[in-house]
Write a protein that holds these residues in place. Structure first.
Motif, mmCIF file in Angstrom:
data_model
loop_
_atom_site.group_PDB
_atom_site.id
_atom_site.type_symbol
_atom_site.label_atom_id
_atom_site.label_comp_id
_atom_site.label_asym_id
_atom_site.label_seq_id
_atom_site.Cartn_x
_atom_site.Cartn_y
_atom_site.Cartn_z
ATOM 1 N N ASP A 1 0.977 -1.126 -0.136
ATOM 2 C CA ASP A 1 -0.139 0.127 -0.237
ATOM 3 C C ASP A 1 0.926 1.228 -0.064
ATOM 4 O O ASP A 1 1.148 1.800 0.880
ATOM 5 C CB ASP A 1 -0.801 -0.217 1.250
ATOM 6 N N TYR A 2 1.465 1.523 -1.224
ATOM 7 C CA TYR A 2 2.457 2.697 -1.236
ATOM 8 C C TYR A 2 2.380 3.222 -2.656
ATOM 9 O O TYR A 2 2.335 2.617 -3.713
ATOM 10 C CB TYR A 2 3.786 2.194 -1.078
ATOM 11 N N PHE B 1 8.686 -8.873 8.507
ATOM 12 C CA PHE B 1 7.201 -8.367 8.637
ATOM 13 C C PHE B 1 6.943 -7.888 10.098
ATOM 14 O O PHE B 1 7.372 -8.701 10.972
ATOM 15 C CB PHE B 1 6.039 -9.354 8.094
ATOM 16 N N VAL C 1 5.370 0.790 5.784
ATOM 17 C CA VAL C 1 4.535 0.557 4.535
ATOM 18 C C VAL C 1 3.944 -0.724 4.814
ATOM 19 O O VAL C 1 4.345 -1.775 5.312
ATOM 20 C CB VAL C 1 5.827 0.257 3.503
ATOM 21 N N LEU D 1 5.851 -3.685 6.531
ATOM 22 C CA LEU D 1 7.353 -4.232 6.180
ATOM 23 C C LEU D 1 7.840 -3.661 7.567
ATOM 24 O O LEU D 1 7.512 -2.613 8.053
ATOM 25 C CB LEU D 1 7.782 -3.471 5.070
ATOM 26 N N ARG D 2 8.997 -4.031 8.032
ATOM 27 C CA ARG D 2 9.686 -3.518 9.038
ATOM 28 C C ARG D 2 10.460 -2.362 8.831
ATOM 29 O O ARG D 2 11.166 -2.151 7.778
ATOM 30 C CB ARG D 2 10.927 -4.533 9.380
#
Lengths: 344, 796
Positions: free
Chosen positions: A161-162, B511, B532, B545-546
């Protein structure tokens, strides 16, 4: 003067008889001290005739030197003996380490990547890198994957989602993305290995991990052929699995190569006769490869009439697990020190 | 796809028998062999026999005595089944026969009558599940002949994985064509002969969606009787992995496997109006498919409707009412070509994958549809007693045509690296069913069955495949200059330093979820909260995401503690993902590599001696050493609160003037949320600043003269960072200052503390005199006292 002879005659025995440094000092004092015969005779030199003095003096000096030498020698012996006794007391059991040098290990995936990198840098390759969060264009379109291809579905690929939804940002599903990134940014020739992380919507089990690593190889230049691909993979197989390995490539299909192939290496565990490691086949399926599809060249602005190239891609976990006999990929991501520290 | 060797041999005379050799041949053609299965005859001594007469058992009501003819000899057997009559052809296990499960048949006395053998059911014979009665055969069977002769056994089945570019190879005939081409053998295609009778069919077909359905062939076969298929057909279907159902259904499945073209059999009497219309589903349409599931359709689905509504999800699964059944007498055979992406999406959306959808989604040959329909009709005529109607409905508005591809001969050697000659290449293509004219370029007419062959490179691939990849030599080209770049070398060095410091490398999945950041206790405005998000995450706990390596590493350490390990030291180097554009491509998020470390437990002491608990200073030492090892002398730690860390035991890591990370100990509350206790030392820094090319300081030969050393103690406010004092001391002198080391620190009370340093000074060109050393000492004291609010302790 008879006294002196007698002293010189008996002195070695007396010095030798001294068993301790203290006893030796006592003997030394008796022989050479203020009350010794030699000192007494030195005092009496003045009473001799002047013509006799030099000879008598020399005789006394010689005697004194000899005695001092004997005493010093004995003292050295006693010192050594004393040190030996100290050393005998200063004894430890060194059979077990009482302190530890704590060293860490790099991860098996890193070790494998480094080893593969070394194998290819030795024949003139460079190591390339690329982003893990990528555009769908780099992951699919540039690699000749049709818009309807099932690998694009959310059941296979993780989307982010970016940014602009038109760009479709995703987690790369293959390191082949680096092919496109590299060729976009530099003219041929290109000889690269691109190791790195990839992601797929897979359930974690013994043979699948949603995160895994691949290494992509790409060679593009005038005159690169399928024979070169075979030779390169054969070289890799020998370097990584041992000098007796042979390979076979059999036809396969990938959207971004044509012709495409799957590379198998003769089993290192049984030398090809069939065993548990190779499921009795004598061969281990190792990676996918092929000649870069002209559509890929066109997508990145290379002229397919001018250059040819080959590409190959394999799983880092796959080659490492095969070589080290690891049967569950989850061991590689659990970060259990008891696992990680086995690979040094 | 399961390929039966016996079935294959119907189309091509394979010269070899060894299954391994045949498997290698198939694999060499690009059809990966996932398994080889040997099918054996599961019994011995079972023959075909006909019931001549039946009489009741003298002493039992539930069993009968049947006299059977074994082709000249007759004998009597006892039978408990009632589903047969005089004249039926059955299977007889003779005396001495062995049935599956090592069941040996002997002459057995049953209530005073000796039974010389046994009439068998399917299940007793080891195929099928039918056990309601004995197996009654219909069709031509020779009495006394071994049943095995009709079961196509023994056989070898190759389980092949057909690549998605080869829809043509998903059939026995397709594989046979490849094999024949490879070995230069004749290919015998099945003869399709069919006699049609009037009246013509009344069937009407309308294609409202010509994109979704480029071709639809319909044929009517009337007067069929549902029943079992002949044994050989059942055996072949079983070998191919298809369960035999009835002669009506089996005919379509047989053609599916034989030609690779799926077909469908409708009960024409159930098709309202005897008309079919092909169109896309409406948004609110539903269909209850054969498997009794009511499915919500959408405009992506291609459907078939009769006069009353939707009857079938095209190419994937039919609806119940129009399917053929035991009562069916009139069959509509459908052989259509569907748009591959539509089938792919529908089959995935409805989670309905079948042998048919697997072929449609790859794209079958549209010019095969008429033959497939005819072949099914032929089988229905031959094995179900049907009669094919005249008038074949074939809606095919834009027939697909073969296309030509020009292949320059030089292209073959340019790509493959071996000169195989134009004639050989042309010959190979011809064997695959292509027409080749011209000498250079070769002008190749490609059949519509091969949608994968549209460009010269595709033909090069076909030439290579048939020529044999194994015939191509191995040559090793060298790159134009390889090796690691300096920063790649430094990255390896960085790992080596960390390993030397006792840290082991971890590799975590990468994650994280909001719960991880909450557990760390990060404030709402912490930049690490700008994550994100993954649109289709593996789970809610892994939805982003990390943005930091910390949660993954802390969890990995906690897991080790839970495994009973006491001392855990880990590091990880990997990308984090930040919600801001990347410098290499504005469309994608920034994803800089980070390095993080964690140390838990003790730093080992002697045997019996006290262990020291690892703390923040173990990691500042690591970071210091790391920076120096990579050529940087400008790393410092700036006391500062860091989200998630102990407020009094944390610092920003500063390189030059730039903050590149943090070091400290986890906040006890954060540690508790990860089930950890005690001091948990951690750091995380950006890697790129350290991997950059460091400045070259210039070589300085070491002084041969002795140093002078002195200690200085200063008093100051407790809050003043020791680093400030060290920096002030360092900036007091030039090259003469050799080293400064903090050696004592204590609390003076009243908010004051004392810090003591030991200083070494040395000159490059002479032995320092006591006066010179005193001079340096005063310079330092003056400088430090003017820079900082400190006072030298002990006067002056």
């Amino acid at each position: 003067m008879d006294d002196l002879d007698a002293i010189l005659g008996s002195a070695p025995e007396r010095i030798e008889a001294a068993r301790t440094l203290e006893a030796l000092s006592a003997v030394e004092t008796e022989l050479l001290g203020r009350n010794s015969v030699i000192t007494a005779q030195r005092r009496g030199l003045g009473q001799l005739e002047p013509s006799e003095r030099p000879a008598a003096g020399a005789r006394l000096n010689e005697a004194a030197q000899r005695l001092q030498g004997l005493v010093d020698e004995r003292r050295r012996m006693l010192d050594l003996e004393a040190e030996d006794r100290l050393l005998a007391d200063d004894r430890v059991d060194v059979t077990v380490a009482r302190r530890s040098l704590r060293t860490g290990t790099s991860h098996l995936i890193t070790q494998t990547i480094d080893e593969i990198a070394d194998i290819f840098t030795a024949i003139g390759y460079q190591i390339a890198d690329g982003p893990e969060a990528e555009t769908a264009w780099h992951n699919f379109d540039a690699l000749n994957t049709p818009w309807w291809h099932p690998s694009r579905l959310e059941s296979d690929t993780m989307y982010l989602d970016y940014g602009d939804p038109e760009d479709e940002i995703l987690l790369r599903t293959q390191t082949s993305t680096v092919q496109a990134r590299t060729m976009e940014s530099q003219p041929p020739p290109v000889h690269i290995i691109a190791p790195g992380r990839c992601y797929r919507t897979d359930t974690f089990d013994a043979t699948h991990s949603p995160v895994f690593h691949q290494f992509e190889g790409l060679a593009v230049a005038e005159g690169i052929t399928f024979a070169d691909l075979k030779g390169t993979l054969s070289y890799f197989a020998r370097e990584y699995f041992g000098p007796d390995r042979t390979i076979k490539v059999i036809p396969h299909f990938f959207p971004f190569t044509e012709p495409s192939a799957e590379m198998h290496v003769s089993c290192f565990a049984c030398d090809g006769s069939g065993c548990r490691v190779c499921s009795q086949s004598g061969w281990l399926e190792l990676l996918g490869c092929g000649m870069v599809d002209p559509n890929v060249f066109e997508a990145v602005g290379y002229d397919p009439a001018a250059v040819t190239g080959f590409a190959f891609g394999g799983g880092i976990e796959r080659v490492a697990m095969v070589r080290h006999g690891i049967e569950d990929i989850r061991h590689l991501f659990d970060n259990d020190l008891r696992v990680n520290e086995q690979f040094v | 796809m399961r390929v039966s060797l016996r079935w294959l041999r119907e189309f091509v005379d394979l010269p070899m028998d060894d299954p391994i050799e045949i498997g290698d041949l198939l694999a060499g053609l690009g059809h990966e062999v996932e398994g080889i299965e040997m099918l054996e005859v599961p019994f011995t001594g079972v023959e075909i026999a006909r019931v001549e007469s039946i009489r009741p058992h003298p002493d039992a009501d539930k069993i009968r005595l049947a006299t059977v003819d074994r082709g000249g000899t007759t004998q009597e057997v006892v039978c408990g089944a009632w589903n047969f009559d005089v004249g039926d052809v059955v299977t007889l296990a003779t005396v001495g026969a062995v049935l599956p499960g090592d069941f040996e048949i002997g002459a057995r006395e049953i209530r005073g009558v000796v039974s010389e053998g046994m009439i068998c059911s399917e299940r007793e014979l080891g195929f099928g599940d039918e056990h309601d009665g004995i197996l009654v055969l219909e069709g031509d069977y020779e009495l006394g002949r071994d049943l095995a002769d009709y079961l196509e056994l023994p056989d070898v089945v190759f389980d092949l994985s057909i690549t998605p570019n080869r829809p043509d190879a998903m059939s026995m005939l397709g594989i046979a064509r490849d094999v024949a081409a490879k070995l230069d053998l004749e290919l015998r295609e099945p003869a399709i002969t069919i006699t049609e009778s009037d009246p013509p069919t009344k069937l009407q077909i309308e294609i409202a969606d010509p994109v979704g359905c480029p071709r639809f062939v319909g044929r009517e076969v009337r007067g069929v009787t549902s029943g079992p298929s002949p044994l050989w057909m059942q055996a072949r279907l079983r070998a191919a992995g298809v369960r035999p159902i009835s002669n009506l259904v089996d005919a379509t499945n047989y053609v599916l496997m034989e030609l690779g073209h799926p077909t469908h059999a409708f009960d024409l009497d159930q098709v309202a109006g005897e008309q079919l219309r092909i169109h896309r589903a409406g948004a609110d349409d539903t269909l209850t498919t054969l498997d009794d599931v009511e499915r919500a359709l959408d405009p992506g689905d291609i459907v078939i409707s009769d006069a009353d509504g939707i009857v079938s999800l095209a190419g994937i699964m039919g609806g119940g009412p129009t399917e053929v059944s035991d009562e069916t007498t009139r069959v509509l055979v459908e052989a259509a070509h569907w748009h591959p992406p539509a089938i792919l999406y529908s089959s995935k959306r409805h989670n309905l994958r079948s042998e048919a959808s697997a072929r449609f989604e790859r794209g079958i040959d549209p010019n095969l549809s008429d033959r497939a329909a005819a072949r099914v009709a032929q089988l229905l005529v031959e094995h179900a007693g049907g009669e094919a109607a005249t008038r074949i409905v074939d809606v095919y508005p834009e027939p697909a045509e073969s296309w030509t591809v020009e292949l320059p001969v030089s292209e073959i050697e340019r790509v493959l690296g071996v000169d195989i000659g134009a004639e050989t290449a042309a010959g190979l293509l011809v064997r695959l069913g292509m027409e080749v004219s011209g000498s250079d370029p070769l002008v190749v007419l490609v059949p519509t069955a091969r949608p994968d062959l549209t460009r010269p490179i595709d033909l090069v691939e076909e030439v290579a495949r048939l020529y044999g990849y194994d015939q191509i030599p191995e040559t090793l080209p060298h790159g134009t200059g390889g090796g690691l770049t300096p920063d790649q070398h430094r990255a390896r060095r960085l790992r080596a330093v960390l390993m030397g410091a006792g840290l082991t490398e971890a590799n975590t999945l990468g994650f994280i979820g909001a719960s991880d950041l909450d557990a760390l206790g990060l404030p709402e405005d912490d930049p690490r909260r700008a994550t994100v998000r993954v649109k289709n995450p593996l789970s809610e706990a892994e939805e982003t995401l990390r943005s930091t390596l910390l949660p993954g590493l802390v969890k990995a350490a906690a897991r080790n503690v839970s495994y009973g390990l006491r001392d855990v030291a880990l590091f990880e180097m990997g990308r984090v993902f930040l919600h801001r554009p990347s410098s290499i491509d504005k469309r994608i998020p920034d994803q800089p590599p980070h390095l993080a470390g964690i140390m838990i437990g003790s730093v080992s002491g002697d045997l019996g001696g006290a262990d020291r608990e690892a703390d923040v200073f173990d990691l500042t030492a690591v970071l210091d050493g790391l920076a120096v090892d990579l050529g940087w002398h400008d790393l410092s730690f700036r006391q500062a609160p860091v989200g998630g860390l102990h407020p009094g035991r944390s610092a920003e890591v500063v390189k030059g003037e730039e903050v590149i990370g943090y070091v400290g100990e986890l906040h006890p509350a954060a540690a508790r949320s990860f089930d950890l206790t005690g001091r948990i030392a951690v750091f995380e820094i950006e890697v790129d600043p350290l991997l950059a090319e460091p400045p070259w300081w210039g070589f300085r030969p070491p002084s041969v003269y002795p140093p002078q050393k002195f200690d200085l103690a200063f008093e100051m406010d407790s809050a003043m960072p020791a680093a400030d004092l060290m920096a002030a001391v360092r900036s007091s002198l030039g090259d003469e200052l050799e080293s400064v080391r903090l050696f004592d620190e204590f609390d003076l009370g009243g908010g004051r503390k004392s810090l003591a340093v030991t200083v070494a000074v040395r000159a490059a060109d002479h032995t320092l005199t006591d006066d010179e050393a005193q001079g340096f000492r005063h310079t330092i004291i003056d400088h430090v006292q003017s820079e900082l609010a400190v006072k030298l302790r002990g006067g002056e």
